[in-house]
Design a protein around this motif. Sequence first.
Motif, short mmCIF file in Angstrom:
data_model
loop_
_atom_site.label_atom_id
_atom_site.label_comp_id
_atom_site.label_asym_id
_atom_site.label_seq_id
_atom_site.Cartn_x
_atom_site.Cartn_y
_atom_site.Cartn_z
N ALA A 1 -122.74 -20.88 -12.32
CA ALA A 1 -121.43 -21.52 -12.46
C ALA A 1 -120.46 -21.05 -11.37
CB ALA A 1 -120.86 -21.22 -13.84
N ALA A 2 -120.45 -19.74 -11.11
CA ALA A 2 -119.53 -19.20 -10.11
C ALA A 2 -119.95 -19.57 -8.69
CB ALA A 2 -119.43 -17.69 -10.25
N SER A 3 -121.25 -19.65 -8.45
CA SER A 3 -121.74 -20.00 -7.10
C SER A 3 -121.26 -21.37 -6.68
CB SER A 3 -123.26 -19.97 -7.05
OG SER A 3 -123.73 -18.66 -7.15
N ILE A 4 -121.30 -22.32 -7.59
CA ILE A 4 -120.88 -23.69 -7.26
C ILE A 4 -119.41 -23.71 -6.86
CG2 ILE A 4 -120.49 -25.97 -8.27
CD1 ILE A 4 -123.01 -25.41 -9.99
N GLU A 5 -118.57 -22.99 -7.59
CA GLU A 5 -117.15 -22.98 -7.27
C GLU A 5 -116.84 -22.19 -6.00
OE1 GLU A 5 -114.33 -22.38 -10.39
OE2 GLU A 5 -115.75 -23.09 -11.90
N LEU A 6 -117.55 -21.08 -5.78
CA LEU A 6 -117.28 -20.26 -4.60
C LEU A 6 -117.77 -20.92 -3.31
CD1 LEU A 6 -118.02 -16.70 -6.01
CD2 LEU A 6 -115.80 -17.65 -5.39
N VAL A 7 -118.88 -21.65 -3.39
CA VAL A 7 -119.39 -22.32 -2.18
C VAL A 7 -118.39 -23.38 -1.70
CG1 VAL A 7 -121.19 -23.91 -1.36
CG2 VAL A 7 -121.82 -21.82 -2.50
N SER A 8 -117.67 -23.98 -2.63
CA SER A 8 -116.66 -24.96 -2.23
C SER A 8 -115.51 -24.31 -1.46
CB SER A 8 -116.12 -25.72 -3.43
OG SER A 8 -115.40 -24.85 -4.27
N LEU A 9 -115.38 -22.98 -1.56
CA LEU A 9 -114.39 -22.23 -0.79
C LEU A 9 -115.00 -21.57 0.44
CD1 LEU A 9 -112.45 -20.45 -3.66
CD2 LEU A 9 -111.73 -22.44 -2.36
N GLY A 10 -116.30 -21.75 0.65
CA GLY A 10 -116.97 -21.12 1.79
C GLY A 10 -117.41 -19.70 1.53
N ILE A 11 -117.47 -19.30 0.28
CA ILE A 11 -117.87 -17.95 -0.11
C ILE A 11 -119.24 -18.01 -0.77
CG2 ILE A 11 -117.26 -15.94 -1.53
CD1 ILE A 11 -115.27 -16.35 0.65
N GLN A 12 -120.09 -17.05 -0.45
CA GLN A 12 -121.42 -16.96 -1.03
C GLN A 12 -121.43 -15.84 -2.06
OE1 GLN A 12 -124.42 -15.71 1.73
NE2 GLN A 12 -126.09 -16.17 0.34
N LEU A 13 -121.92 -16.15 -3.26
CA LEU A 13 -122.10 -15.14 -4.29
C LEU A 13 -123.51 -14.59 -4.13
CD1 LEU A 13 -121.08 -13.68 -6.83
CD2 LEU A 13 -121.90 -15.60 -8.17
N ILE A 14 -123.62 -13.35 -3.69
CA ILE A 14 -124.93 -12.76 -3.40
C ILE A 14 -125.60 -12.30 -4.69
CG2 ILE A 14 -126.11 -10.88 -2.21
CD1 ILE A 14 -123.89 -11.09 -0.08
N SER A 15 -124.86 -11.58 -5.52
CA SER A 15 -125.44 -11.12 -6.78
C SER A 15 -124.37 -10.96 -7.83
CB SER A 15 -126.18 -9.78 -6.58
OG SER A 15 -125.24 -8.76 -6.30
N TYR A 16 -124.82 -11.02 -9.08
CA TYR A 16 -123.92 -10.82 -10.22
C TYR A 16 -124.69 -10.04 -11.27
CZ TYR A 16 -121.24 -11.59 -14.42
OH TYR A 16 -120.53 -11.38 -15.57
N SER A 17 -124.05 -9.03 -11.85
CA SER A 17 -124.69 -8.27 -12.92
C SER A 17 -123.61 -7.77 -13.87
CB SER A 17 -125.48 -7.08 -12.36
OG SER A 17 -124.60 -6.19 -11.71
N LEU A 18 -124.04 -7.45 -15.09
CA LEU A 18 -123.13 -6.89 -16.08
C LEU A 18 -123.09 -5.37 -15.93
CD1 LEU A 18 -123.96 -8.86 -19.34
CD2 LEU A 18 -121.94 -9.06 -17.89
N ALA A 19 -121.91 -4.81 -16.01
CA ALA A 19 -121.77 -3.36 -15.99
C ALA A 19 -122.07 -2.83 -17.38
CB ALA A 19 -120.37 -2.96 -15.57
N VAL A 20 -122.66 -1.66 -17.44
CA VAL A 20 -123.03 -1.07 -18.73
C VAL A 20 -121.85 -0.37 -19.34
CG1 VAL A 20 -124.54 0.57 -19.86
CG2 VAL A 20 -125.37 -0.81 -17.97
#
Length: 150
Positions: free
Chosen positions: A131-150
């Motif tokens: 979901a976030a990748s689609i929105e960020l790519v429209s701004l020219g930003i690449q989401l490399i990774s996403y994880s939950l913090a413990v």
Amino acid sequence: MAFRLSPFLPGGCYTRPKIVSGGARFTLPFVHKVQRLPLNSFLVKATTKAVYNVTLGAPIDIIGNAVIKVYSKDKKCMKVAAEKFMNKSINQIKEICTQIIERCQDEILETTTLQDVFKDRPFFCIQVYEAASIELVSLGIQLISYSLAV
């Protein structure tokens, strides 16, 4: 670093800005304006506090870590990022991306159960990532990774 050269020619003429990545370009003082855009990766912490889950009605607090960068492989995306973020500081870029990722976390948390989030963390992370990748790519930003913090 990516450079954006904005030539202003005498007589009020204006030509398109040129984007230079990984190279050099000859500039004339008082004719060209050079602006810089960082191309390195940034760590963003997206915190979602007290989102009320639809199924349980219990508040959920989530902290997600994301690594983002300007998408420099594609010239179109780099041009979009240059237009959106050229005069902004690194902290302003991080803040905009953090808000987008937090909004995506909120949307996914509202539709999933608390047990699904904690039992199947990778699935939750994939949903937020997509979901976030689609929105960020429209701004020219690449989401490399996403994880939950413990």
